[in-house]
Design a protein around this motif. Structure first.
Motif, short mmCIF file in Angstrom:
data_model
loop_
_atom_site.label_atom_id
_atom_site.label_comp_id
_atom_site.label_asym_id
_atom_site.label_seq_id
_atom_site.Cartn_x
_atom_site.Cartn_y
_atom_site.Cartn_z
N ALA A 34 0.82 -1.21 0.00
CA ALA A 34 0.00 0.00 0.00
C ALA A 34 0.85 1.26 0.00
O ALA A 34 0.61 2.19 -0.78
CB ALA A 34 -0.93 -0.02 1.21
N ARG A 91 2.66 1.85 -3.28
CA ARG A 91 1.82 2.25 -4.40
C ARG A 91 1.59 3.75 -4.45
O ARG A 91 1.22 4.28 -5.50
CB ARG A 91 0.48 1.50 -4.35
CG ARG A 91 0.61 0.03 -4.73
CD ARG A 91 -0.74 -0.64 -4.81
NE ARG A 91 -0.58 -2.04 -5.19
CZ ARG A 91 -1.50 -2.73 -5.86
NH1 ARG A 91 -2.64 -2.15 -6.19
NH2 ARG A 91 -1.29 -3.99 -6.18
N THR A 92 1.80 4.44 -3.34
CA THR A 92 1.68 5.90 -3.41
C THR A 92 2.71 6.48 -4.37
O THR A 92 2.50 7.57 -4.91
CB THR A 92 1.83 6.53 -2.02
OG1 THR A 92 3.14 6.26 -1.50
CG2 THR A 92 0.77 6.01 -1.06
N LEU A 136 0.99 6.73 -7.57
CA LEU A 136 0.12 7.90 -7.59
C LEU A 136 0.91 9.14 -7.98
O LEU A 136 0.47 9.93 -8.84
CB LEU A 136 -0.53 8.10 -6.22
CG LEU A 136 -1.23 9.45 -6.00
CD1 LEU A 136 -2.43 9.60 -6.93
CD2 LEU A 136 -1.64 9.61 -4.54
N LEU A 194 -5.45 5.13 -8.84
CA LEU A 194 -5.31 5.83 -7.58
C LEU A 194 -5.60 7.32 -7.75
O LEU A 194 -6.28 7.94 -6.91
CB LEU A 194 -3.90 5.64 -7.02
CG LEU A 194 -3.46 4.19 -6.76
CD1 LEU A 194 -2.01 4.17 -6.29
CD2 LEU A 194 -4.35 3.50 -5.75
N GLU A 222 -9.28 8.14 -7.79
CA GLU A 222 -9.89 8.19 -6.46
C GLU A 222 -9.61 9.53 -5.79
O GLU A 222 -10.50 10.12 -5.15
CB GLU A 222 -9.37 7.05 -5.59
CG GLU A 222 -9.84 5.67 -6.01
CD GLU A 222 -9.45 4.62 -4.99
OE1 GLU A 222 -9.73 4.83 -3.79
OE2 GLU A 222 -8.84 3.60 -5.39
N VAL A 251 -9.19 8.47 1.94
CA VAL A 251 -8.69 7.75 0.76
C VAL A 251 -7.36 7.08 1.09
O VAL A 251 -7.16 5.89 0.84
CB VAL A 251 -8.53 8.70 -0.44
CG1 VAL A 251 -7.82 7.99 -1.59
CG2 VAL A 251 -9.89 9.21 -0.91
N PHE A 252 -6.44 7.83 1.67
CA PHE A 252 -5.13 7.25 1.99
C PHE A 252 -5.26 6.17 3.06
O PHE A 252 -4.60 5.12 2.97
CB PHE A 252 -4.17 8.35 2.44
CG PHE A 252 -3.67 9.20 1.31
CD1 PHE A 252 -2.66 8.75 0.48
CD2 PHE A 252 -4.22 10.45 1.07
CE1 PHE A 252 -2.20 9.52 -0.57
CE2 PHE A 252 -3.76 11.24 0.03
CZ PHE A 252 -2.76 10.77 -0.81
N TRP A 306 -6.37 2.99 1.58
CA TRP A 306 -5.31 2.27 0.85
C TRP A 306 -4.34 1.57 1.79
O TRP A 306 -3.47 0.83 1.34
CB TRP A 306 -4.51 3.24 -0.03
CG TRP A 306 -5.28 3.85 -1.15
CD1 TRP A 306 -6.47 3.43 -1.68
CD2 TRP A 306 -4.90 5.02 -1.91
NE1 TRP A 306 -6.86 4.25 -2.70
CE2 TRP A 306 -5.92 5.23 -2.87
CE3 TRP A 306 -3.84 5.89 -1.86
CZ2 TRP A 306 -5.88 6.29 -3.79
CZ3 TRP A 306 -3.78 6.94 -2.75
CH2 TRP A 306 -4.79 7.13 -3.71
N CYS A 312 -2.36 3.36 3.96
CA CYS A 312 -1.22 4.24 4.21
C CYS A 312 -1.72 5.57 4.75
O CYS A 312 -1.64 6.60 4.07
CB CYS A 312 -0.38 4.43 2.95
SG CYS A 312 -1.34 4.84 1.47
#
Length: 285
Positions: A7, A10-11, A14, A46, A49, A221-222, A225, A227
Motif C-alpha cells: 500500500a 503504491r503511493t 500515484l 489511484l 480516487e 482515501v489514503f 489504501w 497508508c
C-alpha cells in the motif's frame, strides 16, 4: 509487476500518475516523459480516487488541490536540487525514498555528481523494469533497502556515499506517512551521516491537516489504501533544528513556492487551526 507493491509503495505510482498528468498540460511546470510508464496501470486508478474526493461533482472543492500541490512540489524540489548541483562542492545527492522519481533521467547533472536512490527493493525493481531502455543523465546508484532497516547507512556507503563530504538529501513524500518517533529517528540518522554544510529538503504537513473535518475525505482515501497520514507539525523549523539543521519552511502559494499555480489563499503562520503543508529546506550546522 505493480501488483507486488504494498500500500505505501503504491503511493509512488500515484505520484507518477500526477506527474504524467502535469506533463500533458500546456502550462506544465515541468516535463516528465517517463512518468506515464512509471505509473503503470495502478497509478491512474489511484489518481482517479483522489480526483473524485477532491473535486466532487456538483459541489465546491473544499480539499486542497492535490494536482496543483504535486506540480508545485515537484518543480520546487527540481529547482532546489538543480541549484544545489550548481555548487562545485556538491558531489552527492540522495533521494530517500526515491519512489518513481525520474530526475536522474529527465534533468541534466554535472559529471562530478553521484546520485543515490534509496527505496524498498520492490519499488526500485519496478522502476528498473520500466526504464530499462533509458540511460540516466547522472551517475545513478540504487540502494535497495527500507529506511526503517537497522543498516541502511551501511548499504548507502557501500554504494559509494561518503559521509565525510557535504551531501544533499531530499525526503519527498515521506514524513507524513510515518509516526513522529520514526520521523525523529530518520532525521537523526540522516544527520549522523551528513557532513556539516550538507543540504536537506522535505515536505511535511501540520497537525491540523491530520484532524480538520474538511480534510477527512482525502485522509480517508489514503487510510483506505492502508497508508494513513500519521504525523504533522506546526513547527517544522524546530523539528529540523533538533537534529542540527537550520531550515526555512515555505508554504505553497508563497513567493518562490507558487509558480502561478496555487489556487487557495495562504494562511498566515500565526493563524491557528489552519491546514498547512511546508516545503522545508536548509543546511546541516
Amino acid at each position: 509487476m505493480s501488483a507486488t507493491l504494498d500500500a505505501v509503495e503504491r503511493t509512488a505510482l500515484l505520484t507518477a500518475a500526477l506527474r504524467a498528468t502535469e506533463s500533458r498540460r500546456p502550462d506544465r511546470l515541468y516535463d516528465d516523459p517517463y512518468a506515464a510508464a512509471l505509473a503503470d496501470g495502478i497509478g491512474p486508478e489511484l489518481l482517479a480516487e483522489i480526483h473524485a474526493a477532491t473535486f466532487p461533482p456538483g459541489r465546491e472543492r473544499t480539499l486542497p488541490s492535490t494536482p496543483d500541490y504535486n506540480a508545485i512540489r515537484t518543480r520546487f524540489f527540481d529547482d532546489y536540487l538543480q541549484q544545489a548541483a550548481r555548487d562545485p562542492q556538491t558531489t552527492q545527492i540522495v533521494l530517500a525514498p526515491a519512489g518513481m522519481d525520474s530526475r536522474a533521467y529527465r534533468l541534466d547533472w554535472p559529471d562530478r555528481l553521484r546520485w543515490f536512490e534509496i527505496d524498498r527493493p520492490a519499488v526500485l525493481a519496478h522502476k528498473e523494469r520500466r526504464l530499462a531502455a533509458v540511460t540516466p543523465r547522472a551517475d545513478r546508484r540504487t540502494v535497495a533497502v527500507d529506511l526503517t532497516a537497522p543498516d541502511w547507512e551501511d548499504a548507502l556507503q557501500a554504494a559509494g556515499y561518503d559521509p565525510n563530504v557535504p551531501s544533499t538529501w531530499l525526503l519527498e513524500g515521506l514524513l507524513y506517512y510515518i509516526p513522529e518517533a520514526d520521523t525523529h529517528r530518520i532525521l537523526r540518522r540522516v544527520a549522523a551521516i551528513s557532513a556539516p554544510g550538507s543540504r536537506i529538503a522535505a515536505d511535511i504537513v501540520n497537525a491540523a491537516a491530520l484532524t480538520r473535518p474538511d480534510m477527512r475525505a482525502l485522509l480517508d482515501v489514503f487510510a483506505g489504501w492502508g497508508c494513513p497520514w500519521l504525523f504533522g507539525t506546526d513547527e517544522p523549523e524546530a523539528l529540523f533544528d533538533a537534529h542540527g539543521y537550520d531550515v526555512r519552511a515555505a508554504q505553497p502559494g508563497e513567493t518562490g513556492a507558487d509558480f502561478g499555480r496555487w489556487p487557495d489563499t495562504v494562511p498566515p503562520r500565526d493563524r491557528a487551526d489552519e491546514r498547512r503543508v511546508f516545503f522545508v529546506h536548509g543546511r546541516r550546522r
